[in-house]
Motif scaffolding. Structure first.
Motif, short mmCIF file in Angstrom:
data_model
loop_
_atom_site.label_atom_id
_atom_site.label_comp_id
_atom_site.label_asym_id
_atom_site.label_seq_id
_atom_site.Cartn_x
_atom_site.Cartn_y
_atom_site.Cartn_z
N PRO A 86 0.81 -1.22 0.00
CA PRO A 86 0.00 0.00 0.00
C PRO A 86 0.85 1.27 0.00
O PRO A 86 0.39 2.32 -0.46
N TRP A 87 2.06 1.17 0.49
CA TRP A 87 2.96 2.33 0.47
C TRP A 87 3.20 2.79 -0.96
O TRP A 87 3.33 3.98 -1.23
N LYS A 143 -0.19 4.69 -2.19
CA LYS A 143 -0.89 5.61 -1.29
C LYS A 143 -1.27 6.93 -1.95
O LYS A 143 -2.34 7.47 -1.69
N ASP A 144 -0.43 7.46 -2.83
CA ASP A 144 -0.77 8.72 -3.52
C ASP A 144 -1.91 8.50 -4.52
O ASP A 144 -2.80 9.34 -4.66
N SER A 157 -5.15 8.27 -2.52
CA SER A 157 -5.63 9.60 -2.14
C SER A 157 -6.28 10.32 -3.32
O SER A 157 -7.34 10.94 -3.18
N LEU A 204 -6.41 -1.49 5.93
CA LEU A 204 -5.09 -0.88 5.80
C LEU A 204 -4.76 -0.11 7.07
O LEU A 204 -5.58 0.65 7.56
N VAL A 258 0.39 3.55 6.55
CA VAL A 258 0.77 3.30 5.16
C VAL A 258 -0.17 3.98 4.16
O VAL A 258 -0.10 3.72 2.96
N VAL A 259 -1.04 4.85 4.66
CA VAL A 259 -1.88 5.68 3.77
C VAL A 259 -1.61 7.14 4.11
O VAL A 259 -1.13 7.47 5.20
N ASN A 260 -1.90 8.02 3.19
CA ASN A 260 -1.70 9.45 3.42
C ASN A 260 -2.69 9.97 4.47
O ASN A 260 -3.80 9.46 4.60
N CYS A 300 -10.68 5.72 6.83
CA CYS A 300 -10.16 4.37 7.05
C CYS A 300 -10.99 3.69 8.14
O CYS A 300 -11.18 4.24 9.22
N THR A 310 3.29 -4.94 4.29
CA THR A 310 4.22 -3.86 3.99
C THR A 310 5.40 -3.90 4.95
O THR A 310 5.30 -4.44 6.05
#
Length: 105
Positions: A20-21, A24-25, A28, A46, A50-52, A59, A97
């Motif tokens: 997911p890293w 992540k962009d 978003s 998630l 590891v998300v913005n 989430c 991750t």
């Protein structure tokens, strides 16, 4: 949605798994587009680290209690109670991750 590594997913992990890293962009941006058109978006399975940060509020803590776990490094995280964590089926070979970074005060 984060994927649990069970059944055929585990057998095909190298072909199916994406950290997911790495997306992540893109995640978003997709959420922004959905919200622009009035479509409610939710992110499942998630961990928050590891998300913005712009998607943290959508989430969901969606992993069942009996399947949910956190690595030891997460014990010091200030967002632990809000984080979805990991499937307990995760192992070193089938981990979601390597980018786990606890939020510190």
């Amino acid at each position: 949605m984060g994927m649990e590594n069970m059944g055929y997913a585990k057998l095909n992990w190298s072909a199916l798994s994406i950290d997911p890293w790495d997306y992540k962009d893109t995640l978003s941006a997709a959420v922004d587009t959905l919200q622009l058109y009035g479509i409610e978006a939710r992110i499942f399975n998630l961990p928050l680290c590891v998300v913005n940060s712009d998607v943290h509020d959508i989430c969901a803590k969606s992993i069942s209690d009996f399947k949910n776990t956190y690595p030891p490094v997460c014990a010091q995280c200030i967002k632990h109670d809000d984080c979805g964590g990991f499937f307990d089926s995760a192992t070193d070979k089938f981990f979601l991750t390597q980018h786990i970074t606890p939020f510190l005060a």
